[in-house]
Design a protein around this motif. Structure first.
Motif, PDB file in Angstrom:
ATOM      1  N   THR A   1      44.284  21.765  24.787  1.00 38.32           N
ATOM      2  CA  THR A   1      42.818  21.675  24.779  1.00 38.32           C
ATOM      3  C   THR A   1      42.250  21.046  26.051  1.00 38.32           C
ATOM      4  N   GLY A   2      43.101  20.580  26.943  1.00 35.92           N
ATOM      5  CA  GLY A   2      42.622  19.933  28.160  1.00 35.92           C
ATOM      6  C   GLY A   2      42.182  20.944  29.200  1.00 35.92           C
TER       7      GLY A   2
ATOM      8  N   TRP B   1      43.152  26.467  23.898  1.00 32.18           N
ATOM      9  CA  TRP B   1      42.403  26.783  22.678  1.00 32.18           C
ATOM     10  C   TRP B   1      40.998  27.300  23.007  1.00 32.18           C
ATOM     11  N   GLN B   2      40.284  26.616  23.862  1.00 33.29           N
ATOM     12  CA  GLN B   2      38.891  26.944  24.144  1.00 33.29           C
ATOM     13  C   GLN B   2      38.731  28.280  24.864  1.00 33.29           C
ATOM     14  N   ASP B   3      39.803  28.826  25.419  1.00 30.69           N
ATOM     15  CA  ASP B   3      39.724  30.104  26.121  1.00 30.69           C
ATOM     16  C   ASP B   3      39.859  31.308  25.189  1.00 30.69           C
ATOM     17  N   MET B   4      40.170  31.064  23.924  1.00 33.62           N
ATOM     18  CA  MET B   4      40.291  32.166  22.972  1.00 33.62           C
ATOM     19  C   MET B   4      38.906  32.695  22.599  1.00 33.62           C
ATOM     20  N   THR B   5      38.832  33.977  22.314  1.00 31.31           N
ATOM     21  CA  THR B   5      37.585  34.546  21.813  1.00 31.31           C
ATOM     22  C   THR B   5      37.353  34.069  20.379  1.00 31.31           C
TER      23      THR B   5
ATOM     24  N   ALA C   1      39.512  35.935  18.005  1.00 31.84           N
ATOM     25  CA  ALA C   1      40.896  35.455  17.957  1.00 31.84           C
ATOM     26  C   ALA C   1      41.002  34.152  17.165  1.00 31.84           C
ATOM     27  N   VAL C   2      40.021  33.273  17.321  1.00 29.86           N
ATOM     28  CA  VAL C   2      40.020  32.003  16.573  1.00 29.86           C
ATOM     29  C   VAL C   2      39.971  32.283  15.080  1.00 29.86           C
ATOM     30  N   GLN C   3      39.200  33.268  14.664  1.00 25.61           N
ATOM     31  CA  GLN C   3      39.034  33.579  13.244  1.00 25.61           C
ATOM     32  C   GLN C   3      40.308  34.063  12.572  1.00 25.61           C
TER      33      GLN C   3
ATOM     34  N   VAL D   1      39.192  20.368  19.143  1.00 28.06           N
ATOM     35  CA  VAL D   1      39.166  21.590  18.335  1.00 28.06           C
ATOM     36  C   VAL D   1      37.899  21.635  17.484  1.00 28.06           C
ATOM     37  N   ILE D   2      37.573  20.509  16.843  1.00 33.07           N
ATOM     38  CA  ILE D   2      36.360  20.448  16.014  1.00 33.07           C
ATOM     39  C   ILE D   2      35.126  20.730  16.863  1.00 33.07           C
ATOM     40  N   GLU D   3      35.039  20.090  18.023  1.00 32.67           N
ATOM     41  CA  GLU D   3      33.883  20.307  18.914  1.00 32.67           C
ATOM     42  C   GLU D   3      33.781  21.776  19.317  1.00 32.67           C
ATOM     43  N   ASP D   4      34.920  22.378  19.655  1.00 36.86           N
ATOM     44  CA  ASP D   4      34.911  23.792  20.039  1.00 36.86           C
ATOM     45  C   ASP D   4      34.450  24.677  18.879  1.00 36.86           C
ATOM     46  N   LEU D   5      34.966  24.423  17.683  1.00 36.20           N
ATOM     47  CA  LEU D   5      34.578  25.235  16.526  1.00 36.20           C
ATOM     48  C   LEU D   5      33.092  25.097  16.215  1.00 36.20           C
ATOM     49  N   GLN D   6      32.556  23.900  16.400  1.00 34.49           N
ATOM     50  CA  GLN D   6      31.135  23.666  16.104  1.00 34.49           C
ATOM     51  C   GLN D   6      30.203  24.340  17.107  1.00 34.49           C
TER      52      GLN D   6
END
Length: 131
Positions: free
Chosen positions: A8-9, A70-74, A77-79, A95-100
């Motif tokens: 995630t970095g 993680w943050q580079d996934m569409t 793809a995350v779903q 991860v939580i911040e990205d999902l939100q």
């Protein structure tokens, strides 16, 4: 069950010869390339073998070509993920911040995010991998 691993970095940071000198790579750099750059001299190879970094590269290359972010996934793809396990609180928070901040897809489903706070070393990773 399909299992995937993500960072995630902003970069891949591996232990260096001191805490102030981590070995830094871009996400997407193949593990084999990381290995070669860490084992340039016999001294480097011995040092990074002793601290476990070369074994980490070997283990990573046996699973996939290169580290992924993680943050580079569409969002699509995350779903595809039903459960996300973070092994550090800062990873969980990222991860939580990205999902939100993502826009939900049409077929949006809940994703369970779990944190198993673990020391970041090969021994602890092996133990937590059995959970």
């Amino acid at each position: 069950m399909r299992v995937e691993s993500y960072g995630t970095g902003s970069q891949v940071r591996l232990p260096g010869k001191s805490a102030m000198e981590p070995q830094i790579f871009k996400f997407g750099t193949p593990y084999s390339e990381m290995y070669r750059s860490l084992a340039v001299t016999p001294e480097d190879e011995a040092f990074f073998s002793h601290n476990g970094v070369l074994q980490l590269c070997k283990r990573g290359s046996s699973v996939k070509l290169a580290p992924q972010r993680w943050q580079d996934m569409t969002s699509k793809a995350v779903q595809k993920h039903h459960v996300v396990i973070a092994f550090e609180e800062r990873i969980y928070d990222a991860v939580i911040e990205d999902l939100q901040t993502r826009e939900p897809t049409e077929d949006f489903k809940a994703i369970h995010v779990i944190c198993l706070d673990t020391k970041d070393n090969p021994h602890e990773a092996k133990l937590q991998g059995r959970v």
